[in-house]
Design an enzyme around this catalytic site. Sequence first.
Site, short mmCIF file in Angstrom:
data_model
loop_
_atom_site.label_atom_id
_atom_site.label_comp_id
_atom_site.label_asym_id
_atom_site.label_seq_id
_atom_site.Cartn_x
_atom_site.Cartn_y
_atom_site.Cartn_z
N LYS A 195 -55.19 -18.78 -50.75
CA LYS A 195 -55.14 -19.91 -51.67
C LYS A 195 -56.57 -20.45 -51.75
CE LYS A 195 -52.92 -22.86 -54.29
NZ LYS A 195 -52.30 -22.47 -55.58
N ASP A 255 -40.26 -12.69 -46.44
CA ASP A 255 -38.84 -12.94 -46.76
C ASP A 255 -38.57 -12.63 -48.23
OD1 ASP A 255 -38.15 -13.80 -44.21
OD2 ASP A 255 -37.03 -15.54 -44.96
MG MG Z 1 -39.78 -15.77 -41.29
#
Ligand code: MG
Length: 361
Positions: A195, A255
């Site tokens: 970022k 994820d």
């Molecule tokens: Mg995790």
Amino acid sequence: MKLSIGCIPGDGIGPEIVAEAKKVLNKVAQVYGHEIAYTDILMGGASIDVHGVPLTEEAIAAARGSDAVLMGSIGGNTVTSPWYRLAPNLRPEAGLLGLRKALNLFANLRPAVLYDELADACPLKKEISAAGFDMMIMRELTGGLYFGERYTTQEGGLRRAVDTLAYDEKEIRRIAIKGFDIAMKRRKKVTSVDKANVLDSSRLWRQVVEEVAADYPEVALEHMLVDNCAMQLVKDPAQFDVILTENMFGDILSDEASMVTGSIGMLASASLNDTKFGLYEPSHGSAPDIAGKGIANPIATILSAAMMLRYSFDLDAEAGAIEGAVKAVLKKGYRTVDIMSEGCVQAGCKEMGDLLADEIR
Ligand code: MG
Ligand code: IPM
């Protein structure tokens, strides 16, 4: 070869899936002529129940004394489990973070692969998933927000909480080197995610990654902002080979990447330091809601065991045998409930372990 393996069954479905991974490892040992000695290690909630803390010095020493550690998963239901009424540093997750730090496991490898056989489980549109994907998320694991200074204060009746995101160049360089090394064995592309339009730590990250890249002329490096990366993962996942990123971005993106495969129950991971030692665990959590029901998918843990054979023991053929067994069993149409689709045969956790062990001959 003699393999000394530490085993952390952990909480929730952990003990069930680790049992199946051991079954498969034992079959590999039998077929390929190896000898495995397991040491059981308590960590997370299981350790809290016995010792009152999620990680003991003995547990760290036992892990250190092993060639590699295979882990199931730790933690419970954060709303209902009494573990979450303890102070934050005494909860199950603190054990895992403590172990990562104690063993200096700074490099976390999380492959996200779309299996042909499971392409229907991919939540993306067919025209996107048709290209397939096979990426490796390289997450820095012992720095950044997870390990920076943190505190909560109360000033003038106002509660205030502070977490600190700090990296030094040494921490960035060593994970970058691992990332480029792995890219060299793959499709030779690194996407470094940061970022840098906002954060100083990201600007340093970008500089150091550029410096490391100079030693890898064959590898194509690109920089991508983390918000864009989150978007690109669902728009065009096939573009990625190695994603190299800091701790929290890697937590979130891995994820997301696993969800895009549609089968989080299939995804392995490895956490490595500068030696051959590694901690291997599925990318998914402890799924307390299905614990003890015998329906958990053990494949991610079994594929983690394959990563262990490859990275900690250099047993490539044995690792390949496990990966081949997974493909073969899927091809035959067996599925645990999380990856079930029409026309397939449903298998429980134990049954899946048996099927996979049978494939290794
Ligand atoms: Mg995790
Ligand atoms: C993971 C998990 C852990 C993390 C938790 C359990 C502390 O989400 O391994 O991704 O955030 O690192």
